[in-house]
Design a protein around this motif. Sequence first.
Motif, PDB file in Angstrom:
ATOM      1  N   THR A   5       0.855  -1.189   0.000  1.00  0.00           N
ATOM      2  CA  THR A   5       0.000   0.000   0.000  1.00  0.00           C
ATOM      3  C   THR A   5       0.891   1.239   0.000  1.00  0.00           C
ATOM      4  N   ILE A   6       0.635   2.133  -0.942  1.00  0.00           N
ATOM      5  CA  ILE A   6       1.373   3.391  -1.038  1.00  0.00           C
ATOM      6  C   ILE A   6       0.370   4.533  -1.050  1.00  0.00           C
ATOM      7  N   SER A   7       0.659   5.583  -0.304  1.00  0.00           N
ATOM      8  CA  SER A   7      -0.170   6.788  -0.345  1.00  0.00           C
ATOM      9  C   SER A   7       0.715   8.018  -0.175  1.00  0.00           C
ATOM     10  N   HIS A   8       0.219   9.123  -0.682  1.00  0.00           N
ATOM     11  CA  HIS A   8       0.898  10.426  -0.544  1.00  0.00           C
ATOM     12  C   HIS A   8       2.368  10.350  -0.947  1.00  0.00           C
ATOM     13  N   ASP A  21       1.387  13.132  -5.052  1.00  0.00           N
ATOM     14  CA  ASP A  21       0.276  12.515  -4.321  1.00  0.00           C
ATOM     15  C   ASP A  21      -0.189  11.220  -4.974  1.00  0.00           C
ATOM     16  N   GLY A  23      -0.921   7.252  -5.099  1.00  0.00           N
ATOM     17  CA  GLY A  23      -1.305   6.175  -4.198  1.00  0.00           C
ATOM     18  C   GLY A  23      -1.726   4.946  -4.981  1.00  0.00           C
ATOM     19  N   ASP A  25      -2.478   0.311  -4.382  1.00  0.00           N
ATOM     20  CA  ASP A  25      -2.393  -0.900  -3.559  1.00  0.00           C
ATOM     21  C   ASP A  25      -2.270  -2.100  -4.484  1.00  0.00           C
ATOM     22  N   GLN A  59       4.101   7.399   2.245  1.00  0.00           N
ATOM     23  CA  GLN A  59       3.587   6.496   3.259  1.00  0.00           C
ATOM     24  C   GLN A  59       3.449   5.144   2.571  1.00  0.00           C
ATOM     25  N   ARG A 204       1.038  11.719 -12.019  1.00  0.00           N
ATOM     26  CA  ARG A 204      -0.056  11.420 -11.096  1.00  0.00           C
ATOM     27  C   ARG A 204      -0.992  10.417 -11.746  1.00  0.00           C
TER      28      ARG A 204
END
Length: 264
Positions: A5-8, A21, A23, A25, A59, A204
Amino acid sequence: MSGLTISHLYHRYGVKEVLADVGLDLHAGETLALVGPSGCGKSTLLHIVAGLLTPSEIQMRSTFRSIACVFQEPRLMPWKTGLDNIALGLQAQRLPKAARRKQAAELGHRMGLSMEDLLKYPHELSGGMQSRVSLARALVTRPDLLLLDEPFSALDVGLKLELYGLLAEQIQQHSTAVLMITHDLMEAVRLADRILMMVADPGRIVREFKLHTPAKERTSTWIHQTTDELMQLDEVRIGFGLMEGELPKIELHDHAPRHGGCSV
């Protein structure tokens, strides 16, 4: 179940923001494709996941225990034979020499390489054979997560289809998760369970497509129809520079092709 899981996620080269930004999964046994034009940050993202690059911000949580990479260029060790290149990962796992050469040879044979081929050095192999060795080197350790950085882009159609089949066989047998990047939308439609459309300036994700038809049931007609329908969407056409327009940072809409192949 293993997963990523990747975010931000943000990344900058100097003052230039190349990822903004982002994100995503990914789950065990799933193939996720990142598609988009050159310069949208696909390779940068993959290198971050591989641990080859430290992002500006992120994250990230991963429970995958082992990762293997296949790049556009085979990147074989020129002083080692094809067999010993395949066995490199097994050597790192401290498998005895005889056992690792046996496993490497077995997988090499499944990849269509004879023992005569496997005992040659990279400069003695054709480009297609080098690609087979490179893929076998990544798969021989049975990684939880396989990262593909356009490894099929320079290959002819026949060899691509053959390697697609070998890859699918390994994924099915070992529940390997795959994160692949490609500029070839049809390749993504053929192989992926989900597709993330990326655009540039900054890089993005603007759209996600879920492909519900199992990969083994995807006929040539289905692949061409689905690719054609995705190519009619504004996000895809703008992203690949086929029409003018601006896209928001994130945009997710419902979409289902007429023949029911995918949705968002």
